[in-house]
Motif scaffolding. Structure first.
Motif, mmCIF file in Angstrom:
data_model
loop_
_atom_site.group_PDB
_atom_site.id
_atom_site.type_symbol
_atom_site.label_atom_id
_atom_site.label_comp_id
_atom_site.label_asym_id
_atom_site.label_seq_id
_atom_site.Cartn_x
_atom_site.Cartn_y
_atom_site.Cartn_z
ATOM 1 N N GLU A 49 0.853 -1.202 0.000
ATOM 2 C CA GLU A 49 0.000 0.000 0.000
ATOM 3 C C GLU A 49 0.886 1.249 0.000
ATOM 4 O OE1 GLU A 49 -3.879 1.038 2.553
ATOM 5 O OE2 GLU A 49 -2.046 1.596 3.606
ATOM 6 N N SER A 50 0.705 2.090 -1.020
ATOM 7 C CA SER A 50 1.510 3.311 -1.132
ATOM 8 C C SER A 50 0.778 4.463 -0.457
ATOM 9 C CB SER A 50 1.732 3.648 -2.603
ATOM 10 O OG SER A 50 0.481 3.992 -3.187
ATOM 11 N N ASP A 51 1.461 5.615 -0.363
ATOM 12 C CA ASP A 51 0.808 6.810 0.190
ATOM 13 C C ASP A 51 -0.428 7.157 -0.639
ATOM 14 O OD1 ASP A 51 2.567 7.073 2.248
ATOM 15 O OD2 ASP A 51 3.883 8.511 1.201
ATOM 16 N N ALA A 52 -0.288 7.031 -1.968
ATOM 17 C CA ALA A 52 -1.414 7.374 -2.848
ATOM 18 C C ALA A 52 -2.584 6.415 -2.638
ATOM 19 C CB ALA A 52 -0.964 7.339 -4.307
ATOM 20 N N ASP A 53 -2.272 5.126 -2.455
ATOM 21 C CA ASP A 53 -3.345 4.155 -2.178
ATOM 22 C C ASP A 53 -4.076 4.545 -0.903
ATOM 23 O OD1 ASP A 53 -2.764 2.435 -4.335
ATOM 24 O OD2 ASP A 53 -1.187 1.434 -3.174
ATOM 25 N N PHE A 54 -3.293 4.917 0.098
ATOM 26 C CA PHE A 54 -3.918 5.269 1.378
ATOM 27 C C PHE A 54 -4.787 6.521 1.232
ATOM 28 C CE2 PHE A 54 -3.739 7.725 5.373
ATOM 29 C CZ PHE A 54 -4.622 6.937 6.090
ATOM 30 N N GLU A 55 -4.326 7.484 0.424
ATOM 31 C CA GLU A 55 -5.152 8.676 0.186
ATOM 32 C C GLU A 55 -6.486 8.272 -0.435
ATOM 33 O OE1 GLU A 55 -4.616 11.740 1.253
ATOM 34 O OE2 GLU A 55 -2.658 11.189 2.074
ATOM 35 N N ASP A 56 -6.450 7.243 -1.295
ATOM 36 C CA ASP A 56 -7.704 6.758 -1.893
ATOM 37 C C ASP A 56 -8.655 6.212 -0.828
ATOM 38 O OD1 ASP A 56 -6.942 7.444 -4.419
ATOM 39 O OD2 ASP A 56 -6.218 5.447 -4.982
ATOM 40 N N THR A 57 -8.094 5.598 0.196
ATOM 41 C CA THR A 57 -8.945 5.103 1.292
ATOM 42 C C THR A 57 -9.606 6.284 1.999
ATOM 43 O OG1 THR A 57 -7.629 3.109 1.585
ATOM 44 C CG2 THR A 57 -8.966 3.783 3.472
ATOM 45 N N LEU A 58 -8.807 7.322 2.284
ATOM 46 C CA LEU A 58 -9.400 8.515 2.919
ATOM 47 C C LEU A 58 -10.494 9.099 2.022
ATOM 48 C CD1 LEU A 58 -6.205 10.309 4.336
ATOM 49 C CD2 LEU A 58 -7.850 8.910 5.590
ATOM 50 N N ASN A 59 -10.241 9.082 0.707
ATOM 51 C CA ASN A 59 -11.220 9.658 -0.221
ATOM 52 C C ASN A 59 -12.530 8.886 -0.251
ATOM 53 O OD1 ASN A 59 -9.817 11.889 -1.019
ATOM 54 N ND2 ASN A 59 -8.690 10.791 -2.633
ATOM 55 N N ILE A 60 -12.432 7.568 -0.218
ATOM 56 C CA ILE A 60 -13.684 6.797 -0.252
ATOM 57 C C ILE A 60 -14.457 7.040 1.054
ATOM 58 C CG2 ILE A 60 -13.008 4.508 0.651
ATOM 59 C CD1 ILE A 60 -14.563 3.302 -1.709
ATOM 60 N N VAL A 61 -13.750 7.166 2.154
ATOM 61 C CA VAL A 61 -14.403 7.445 3.440
ATOM 62 C C VAL A 61 -15.114 8.804 3.353
ATOM 63 C CG1 VAL A 61 -14.014 7.942 5.893
ATOM 64 C CG2 VAL A 61 -12.847 6.012 4.806
ATOM 65 N N ARG A 62 -14.424 9.796 2.792
ATOM 66 C CA ARG A 62 -15.037 11.133 2.655
ATOM 67 C C ARG A 62 -16.276 11.058 1.772
ATOM 68 N NH1 ARG A 62 -9.411 12.853 1.616
ATOM 69 N NH2 ARG A 62 -8.583 13.475 3.642
ATOM 70 N N GLY A 63 -16.191 10.256 0.714
ATOM 71 C CA GLY A 63 -17.301 10.162 -0.235
ATOM 72 C C GLY A 63 -18.509 9.454 0.353
ATOM 73 N N VAL A 64 -18.281 8.378 1.086
ATOM 74 C CA VAL A 64 -19.408 7.568 1.583
ATOM 75 C C VAL A 64 -20.033 8.222 2.811
ATOM 76 C CG1 VAL A 64 -20.025 5.358 2.660
ATOM 77 C CG2 VAL A 64 -18.561 5.400 0.627
ATOM 78 N N GLY A 65 -19.216 8.641 3.772
ATOM 79 C CA GLY A 65 -19.729 9.188 5.022
ATOM 80 C C GLY A 65 -20.253 8.058 5.908
ATOM 81 N N TYR A 66 -19.439 7.660 6.893
ATOM 82 C CA TYR A 66 -19.798 6.511 7.723
ATOM 83 C C TYR A 66 -20.416 6.939 9.051
ATOM 84 C CZ TYR A 66 -17.444 3.475 4.447
ATOM 85 O OH TYR A 66 -17.103 2.790 3.311
ATOM 86 N N ALA A 67 -21.393 6.151 9.494
ATOM 87 C CA ALA A 67 -21.992 6.387 10.815
ATOM 88 C C ALA A 67 -21.162 5.708 11.897
ATOM 89 C CB ALA A 67 -23.413 5.848 10.835
#
Ligand code: 5AD
Ligand code: SF4
Length: 459
Positions: free
Chosen positions: A331-349
């Protein structure tokens, strides 16, 4: 085939079961307690008070095996002390570490009497008898062909958790997905679903005992394919429909789902079935397609995001929770940024996030490009900060709304009760104790980090 010996009424032994890991272990521990209860054992709350101690272990992450050996070490000291005074203690290791380690446990940890995997709990009375007869440690880690649940069904009644109002019911076990980081397919075995009639019977018994909410458990619960009432194969949506016909059952939940198994009928059930709660635990694990592929998840981020959108289209108020792994090999820094992005997009309870942990025997553990611990720590810190902020935002958004709340138990202060919202939050309110087990409308007045407070809405 009967594999349970007749109850030995002369036994007045005490059992303590310590459960680690997931809700499925909690469920299994409850069922073992009942099964042993039918054999004359009574349950106690500590190892000190017990003749038989069962460690129901978890192998999913971290130093699970070391933890078990250190627990066993403590129990062995207790056992030796007792033996010096003419007493004894039986030590059993159950669960996924038992399945993974097998004979190695009795080789390494002297004093262990029984080792048995998650598919053999129904054989526990026979295994105890075998141990007593042979005076040798017994190891049972085969995947037997007989039905564990059928064998466990001999117990006279279920003991629900959540103060009698909520209970878990395992409906599906095992996993055929083989995510490259995960031990579950090896410890719990192939996917297996209980028949609809068995689940309905068990749930009916729970409801008769006062249960009002059930959570259907499975490693891949939405891959459920049990034999249906008409003989044809039933999906999870069909099972939920059958359960929702039980009078007195107010709420149904299920976990954990896989994005590949979210059927159209299940999505539709969220729009049409009033007893099905608007809450979905749907792990994505990572937000980069490259990492998802390496994880062998079998879907892309786009598939996941589209799926959430389809579910929200039919049930706009649904709350989504998830699991995440940071620091998967490569997992690269860019991959990890993608994880943050999906979290921002979905919005978790709500969400659970973990550092990747090498599991012996899984494909990802052999990879040479493991991520340094320090990097994993930093990523976990950033991800958890984001998820915590989202959870708090979700809780804050509940203030001012009126929720149906299922009253579970008295609160700490006199006159206060604690219930559960549709979204699994604890709700504190002033209410009479007579409301336990009832659904009441509550206006939410404030939110904390993990709970809500409100007042009874007078109709
Ligand atoms: N390392 C870290 N987390 C893991 N999980 C499963 N296996 C591992 C592992 N090797 C997490 C996944 C899964 C949850 C139950 O545990 O996020 O959804
Ligand atoms: Fe493990 Fe993947 Fe199966 Fe879930 S779907 S139990 S993470 S292998």
């Amino acid at each position: 085939m009967s594999i349970t010996p007749a109850p030995d009424k002369s036994i007045s032994q005490k059992v303590f079961i310590k459960s680690f890991g997931c809700q499925m272990n909690v469920y299994d521990s409850e069922r073992m307690t009942e099964l042993l209860g039918a054999q004359g054992y009574s349950a106690v709350e500590s190892a000190e008070a017990a003749d038989l101690v069962i460690l129901n272990t978890c192998h999913i992450r971290e130093k699970a095996v070391d933890k078990v050996y250190s627990e066993v070490g403590k129990l062995r000291e207790m056992k030796q002390e007792r033996q010096q005074n003419g007493g004894d203690m039986t030590i059993a290791v159950a669960g996924c570490v038992a399945q993974a380690e097998g004979h190695e446990i009795v080789r390494r940890a002297k004093g262990v009497d029984l080792v048995f995997g998650p598919q053999t709990y129904h054989r526990l009375p026979a295994l105890l008898q075998q141990r007593a007869l042979t005076q040798k440690p017994v190891v049972e880690t085969e995947f037997p062909s007989d039905d564990k649940f059928e064998g466990l069904g001999g117990a006279s009644h279920r003991r629900p958790h959540g103060h009698g109002v909520a209970a878990f019911v395992t409906i599906q076990e095992g996993c055929d997905k083989f995510c490259s980081f995960c031990v579950v397919p090896y410890t719990r075995g192939a996917e297996f679903s209980r028949p609809v009639s068995q689940v309905v019977d068990e749930t009916q018994k729970l409801v008769t005992a006062g249960v009002r909410e059930v959570t259907l458990l499975g490693q891949n619960v939405n891959a459920y394919r049990g034999s249906g009432l008409s003989g044809a194969q039933a999906t999870l949506a069909i099972l939920i429909d059958a359960l929702s016909k039980i009078d007195g059952l107010h709420r149904i939940r299920y976990m954990t789902s896989h994005p590949r198994d979210m059927g159209d009928d299940l999505i539709a059930a969220h729009a049409t079935n009033a007893k099905l709660m608007p809450y979905l635990h749907l792990p994505v694990q990572a937000g980069s397609d490259r990492v998802l592929k390496a994880m062998n998840r079998g879907h892309t981020t786009q598939h996941y995001v589209d799926l959430i959108q389809r579910i929200r289209n039919v049930r706009p108020d649904i709350a989504i929770s998830g699991d995440f792994i940071v620091g998967f090999p490569g997992e690269s820094d860019a991959d990890f940024e993608d994880t943050l992005n999906i979290v921002r997009g979905v919005g978790y309870a709500a969400a659970y996030s973990f550092k990747y942990s090498e599991r012996p025997g899984t494909p990802a553990a052999d990879r040479k490009d493991q991520v340094p611990e320090e990097v994993k720590n930093q990523r976990l810190y950033r991800l958890q900060a984001l998820l915590t902020a989202q959870m708090q935002m979700f809780n804050t958004s509940c203030v001012g709304k009126v929720f149906p709340v299922l009253i579970e138990k008295p609160g700490r202060q006199a006159g206060q009760m604690i219930g559960r919202s549709p979204y699994l939050q604890s709700v504190h309110l002033d209410a009479p104790g007579s409301l336990v087990g009832q659904l009441v409308n509550v206006k939410i007045l404030s939110s904390g980090s993990n709970s809500l407070a409100g007042e009874l809405e007078i109709a």
